[in-house]
Design a protein around this motif. Structure first.
Motif, PDB file in Angstrom:
ATOM      1  N   ASN A  13       0.133  -8.989   8.695  1.00 21.04           N
ATOM      2  CA  ASN A  13      -0.411  -7.612   8.771  1.00 21.04           C
ATOM      3  C   ASN A  13       0.056  -6.516   9.785  1.00 21.04           C
ATOM      4  O   ASN A  13       0.022  -5.346   9.675  1.00 21.04           O
ATOM      5  CB  ASN A  13      -2.182  -7.706   8.877  1.00 21.04           C
ATOM      6  N   TYR A  16       2.792  -3.260   9.372  1.00 13.89           N
ATOM      7  CA  TYR A  16       2.728  -2.007   9.134  1.00 13.89           C
ATOM      8  C   TYR A  16       1.872  -1.197  10.052  1.00 13.89           C
ATOM      9  O   TYR A  16       1.762   0.095   9.973  1.00 13.89           O
ATOM     10  CB  TYR A  16       1.935  -2.041   7.815  1.00 13.89           C
ATOM     11  N   ARG A  71       7.399   3.187   4.515  1.00 12.10           N
ATOM     12  CA  ARG A  71       6.737   1.784   4.875  1.00 12.10           C
ATOM     13  C   ARG A  71       5.461   1.673   3.905  1.00 12.10           C
ATOM     14  O   ARG A  71       5.234   0.715   3.408  1.00 12.10           O
ATOM     15  CB  ARG A  71       6.404   1.723   6.180  1.00 12.10           C
ATOM     16  N   HIS A  74       6.808   0.583   0.567  1.00 11.49           N
ATOM     17  CA  HIS A  74       6.937  -0.704   0.701  1.00 11.49           C
ATOM     18  C   HIS A  74       5.678  -1.468   0.400  1.00 11.49           C
ATOM     19  O   HIS A  74       5.755  -2.737  -0.150  1.00 11.49           O
ATOM     20  CB  HIS A  74       8.069  -1.348   1.907  1.00 11.49           C
ATOM     21  N   LEU A  75       4.675  -1.276   1.407  1.00  9.70           N
ATOM     22  CA  LEU A  75       3.285  -1.866   1.437  1.00  9.70           C
ATOM     23  C   LEU A  75       2.791  -2.060  -0.115  1.00  9.70           C
ATOM     24  O   LEU A  75       2.405  -2.974  -0.703  1.00  9.70           O
ATOM     25  CB  LEU A  75       2.483  -1.119   2.088  1.00  9.70           C
ATOM     26  N   ARG A  79       2.926  -5.868  -1.432  1.00  5.25           N
ATOM     27  CA  ARG A  79       1.658  -6.613  -1.175  1.00  5.25           C
ATOM     28  C   ARG A  79       0.846  -6.317  -2.355  1.00  5.25           C
ATOM     29  O   ARG A  79       0.303  -7.290  -3.100  1.00  5.25           O
ATOM     30  CB  ARG A  79       0.904  -6.022  -0.080  1.00  5.25           C
TER      31      ARG A  79
END
Length: 109
Positions: A13, A16, A71, A74-75, A79
């Motif tokens: 976690n 990020y 980012r 990407h998350l 995820r």
């Protein structure tokens, strides 16, 4: 804290956290950027000393914001396997990249 991804990899976690702080920093940097931009438009001759700081803050804020958006994308992709916002995020990224170039072409007054 770790979370298992759909494909079995693990993602930390804290990966990020930097992107989150950079997004906050970029949002805060908008305020002096707006104030300097207005001042340069009102009195460009008397306040020409603000051109370099204004340009620097604009480029720094844009770079920080771009990193945060990449980012975030990407998350969402890794995820949550969420790709429906990819086009919108890429449009926002492209729009953010054009801002410094428009500023330079416009010439601040």
């Amino acid at each position: 804290m770790e979370r298992n991804l759909v494909d079995g990899d693990k993602m930390d976690n804290s990966k990020y956290t930097l992107a989150g702080w950079m997004a906050i920093t970029g949002a805060i940097m908008i305020f002096p950027e707006i104030i300097m931009g207005i001042l340069l438009d009102i009195k460009p001759d008397k306040l020409s000393i603000l051109v370099f700081p204004y340009t620097f803050i604009t480029i720094a804020e844009t770079t920080i914001t771009l990193f945060a958006f990449f980012r975030f994308k990407h998350l969402l992709n890794k995820r949550y396997e969420f790709h429906r916002a990819d086009t919108l995020i890429l449009v926002i990224i492209f729009g953010s990249m054009t801002k410094p170039f428009v500023m330079i072409v416009h010439g601040n007054g």
